[in-house]
Design a protein around this motif. Structure first.
Motif, PDB file in Angstrom:
ATOM      1  N   PRO A 136       6.035  -8.263  15.595  1.00  0.00           N
ATOM      2  CA  PRO A 136       6.334  -6.791  15.904  1.00  0.00           C
ATOM      3  C   PRO A 136       7.027  -5.991  14.701  1.00  0.00           C
ATOM      4  N   GLN A 137       7.240  -6.644  13.565  1.00  0.00           N
ATOM      5  CA  GLN A 137       7.948  -5.917  12.454  1.00  0.00           C
ATOM      6  C   GLN A 137       6.890  -5.433  11.534  1.00  0.00           C
ATOM      7  N   LEU A 138       5.661  -5.734  11.736  1.00  0.00           N
ATOM      8  CA  LEU A 138       4.769  -5.310  10.623  1.00  0.00           C
ATOM      9  C   LEU A 138       4.354  -3.780  10.859  1.00  0.00           C
ATOM     10  N   PRO A 139       4.082  -3.181   9.644  1.00  0.00           N
ATOM     11  CA  PRO A 139       3.820  -1.625   9.792  1.00  0.00           C
ATOM     12  C   PRO A 139       2.477  -1.609  10.354  1.00  0.00           C
ATOM     13  N   THR A 140       2.413  -0.305  11.324  1.00  0.00           N
ATOM     14  CA  THR A 140       1.080   0.075  11.742  1.00  0.00           C
ATOM     15  C   THR A 140       0.139   0.516  10.567  1.00  0.00           C
ATOM     16  N   LEU A 141      -0.981   0.352  10.841  1.00  0.00           N
ATOM     17  CA  LEU A 141      -1.873   0.925   9.807  1.00  0.00           C
ATOM     18  C   LEU A 141      -2.658   2.035  10.215  1.00  0.00           C
ATOM     19  N   PRO A 142      -2.893   3.243   9.534  1.00  0.00           N
ATOM     20  CA  PRO A 142      -3.545   4.432  10.071  1.00  0.00           C
ATOM     21  C   PRO A 142      -5.043   4.077  10.713  1.00  0.00           C
ATOM     22  N   THR A 143      -5.236   4.723  11.638  1.00  0.00           N
ATOM     23  CA  THR A 143      -6.647   4.469  12.125  1.00  0.00           C
ATOM     24  C   THR A 143      -7.353   5.727  12.213  1.00  0.00           C
ATOM     25  N   ASP A 144      -6.978   7.023  12.068  1.00  0.00           N
ATOM     26  CA  ASP A 144      -7.757   8.345  11.991  1.00  0.00           C
ATOM     27  C   ASP A 144      -7.472   8.782  10.338  1.00  0.00           C
ATOM     28  N   ARG A 232       1.613  -5.060   4.859  1.00  0.00           N
ATOM     29  CA  ARG A 232       1.485  -5.538   6.086  1.00  0.00           C
ATOM     30  C   ARG A 232       1.086  -6.740   5.944  1.00  0.00           C
ATOM     31  N   GLY A 233       0.033  -7.183   4.936  1.00  0.00           N
ATOM     32  CA  GLY A 233      -0.676  -8.503   4.628  1.00  0.00           C
ATOM     33  C   GLY A 233       0.545  -9.432   4.103  1.00  0.00           C
ATOM     34  N   GLN A 234       1.290  -8.765   3.411  1.00  0.00           N
ATOM     35  CA  GLN A 234       2.617  -9.664   2.875  1.00  0.00           C
ATOM     36  C   GLN A 234       3.380 -10.275   3.885  1.00  0.00           C
ATOM     37  N   LEU A 235       3.836  -9.354   4.826  1.00  0.00           N
ATOM     38  CA  LEU A 235       4.537  -9.481   5.878  1.00  0.00           C
ATOM     39  C   LEU A 235       4.052 -10.652   6.704  1.00  0.00           C
ATOM     40  N   PHE A 236       2.687 -10.468   6.933  1.00  0.00           N
ATOM     41  CA  PHE A 236       1.824 -11.374   8.002  1.00  0.00           C
ATOM     42  C   PHE A 236       1.733 -12.841   7.319  1.00  0.00           C
ATOM     43  N   ARG A 237       1.441 -12.791   5.890  1.00  0.00           N
ATOM     44  CA  ARG A 237       1.405 -14.291   5.249  1.00  0.00           C
ATOM     45  C   ARG A 237       2.819 -14.808   5.654  1.00  0.00           C
ATOM     46  N   GLU A 238       3.880 -14.188   5.333  1.00  0.00           N
ATOM     47  CA  GLU A 238       5.242 -14.938   5.562  1.00  0.00           C
ATOM     48  C   GLU A 238       5.197 -15.178   7.100  1.00  0.00           C
ATOM     49  N   ALA A 239       5.126 -14.341   8.036  1.00  0.00           N
ATOM     50  CA  ALA A 239       5.152 -14.700   9.305  1.00  0.00           C
ATOM     51  C   ALA A 239       4.044 -16.075   9.656  1.00  0.00           C
TER      52      ALA A 239
END
Length: 369
Positions: A136-144, A232-239
């Motif tokens: 839940p702590q990962l930043p959201t990526l822009p979609t528009d 976001r990738g860095q946080l995801f790899r850590e998780a």
């Protein structure tokens, strides 16, 4: 007159040869224990000794001898005596206590698994394996992306235009002062041309500024997206690393629990096999003792039957005489007839050849005359 053409030997009938061969090998035998007679089946289904008629069915009959009849009569008399003796002994045994073959034998052993440890079929903690990551702590990526680029472009354009606007104002004031000093009235043709030329120059600068802002906006939007994606990738790899570490620990615990369960089940299986083997040995011992008791009891009955019994009627035994090979004899006769026919045909052909030669010689002599 020349020699006549020889006739070919007749072709033998296979069915007739088979019947002749069967008839020659039906040898009647006479023994002290019975006679083997050959014949056919009569109209009433009775045996008729003698030659088989053409439309009859061959049959064989074993005839008892007077010796066998006498021996059978004696055997029947002895059998009646044994039956009477056996009936008397049966009545005596029925009045007594029945013989118990199993008295004193060990009891049958059956498999008993109530005192064994229970099988372990489920592992503690099984089914709680982590199958997803909690991020839940990962930043959201822009979609528009288009809206993000438009906002960045507008921001860059406004900032650059704000820097150029004082210069545009200064250039306008300087142009108007220059035109006034030259005495050109406001609204005149020369005045309007100078002002229009300045407006076009400033408009072209604004267009170039807008193009540069658009390029810079795309670059800035891409840079912002890459930065957010990298974070976001860095946080995801850590998780994910934390999840893998937790799964490794859980897997190790699960392996230890599985080994413990396997050892418990192996111990139970070994105890079950040992108990089954003991039961098998006990049952084999019981069966061996029971067989010995029944063997001793049967031996007594066999000895009694041998003392009371008489000679048995022997079954007749017939020897197998050498077969009469009528088919082979017919083959030899057919071969000899064929050889004679071939020799006759050779002589006939030789004689015909001599006649043709003589006729040729006579014809030649007649032509020479």
């Amino acid at each position: 007159m020349g020699k006549s053409r020889p006739s070919a030997p007749p072709v033998p009938d296979p069915n007739q040869l088979i019947q002749q061969d069967a008839a020659q090998n039906r040898i009647t035998q006479f023994t002290p224990y019975g006679n083997l007679l050959f014949g056919s089946v009569g109209d009433q289904g009775q045996f008729v000794q003698g030659q088989v008629p053409e439309d009859g069915s061959a049959a064989a009959f074993t005839q008892e001898t007077p010796f066998q009849n006498q021996l059978r009569s004696q055997q029947e008399a002895i059998g009646l005596g044994l039956a009477t003796e056996a009936g008397q002994q049966f009545d005596q045994l029925a009045a007594q206590t029945p013989f118990d073959f199993t008295q004193g034998l060990p009891e049958y052993s059956f498999q008993n698994a109530t005192n064994l440890p229970a099988f372990q079929s489920q592992l503690p903690g099984a089914g709680t394996v982590q199958t997803s990551l909690n991020v839940p702590q990962l930043p959201t990526l822009p979609t528009d992306f288009e809206d993000t680029r438009r906002q960045v472009t507008q921001s860059v354009f406004d900032r650059q235009l704000g820097l150029l606007q004082p210069e545009f104002t200064r250039q306008r004031d300087q142009l108007e002062q220059n035109l006034a000093d030259r005495g050109l009235p406001i609204g005149g043709e020369a005045y309007n041309q100078a002002v229009d030329r300045l407006d076009r120059q400033q408009g072209e600068q604004q267009q170039r500024l807008a193009q540069q802002a658009d390029v810079a906006g795309g670059q800035e939007a891409s840079r912002l997206f890459n930065m957010a994606s990298s974070a976001r990738g860095q946080l995801f790899r850590e998780a994910a690393a934390q999840g893998e570490f937790g799964l490794a620990g859980q897997q190790q615990q699960f392996g230890q629990q599985a080994a413990n369960v396997a050892q418990q089940n192996a111990a139970r299986q070994q105890q079950l096999a040992d108990q089954l083997r003991r039961n098998e040995l006990n049952n084999l011992s019981r069966q061996a003792q029971l067989n010995e008791r029944m063997g001793l009891r049967n031996l007594q009955f066999n000895e009694l039957a041998a003392l009371l019994g008489g000679p048995q009627i022997q079954q007749p035994t017939f020897f197998a005489p050498s077969a009469v090979n009528t088919i082979g004899a017919n083959q030899l006769a057919q071969s000899a007839a064929g050889n004679a026919y071939n020799q006759g045909m050779a002589n006939y052909g030789s004689g015909m050849g001599g006649l043709f030669d003589l006729a040729g010689s006579l014809g030649s002599a007649y032509l020479l005359r």
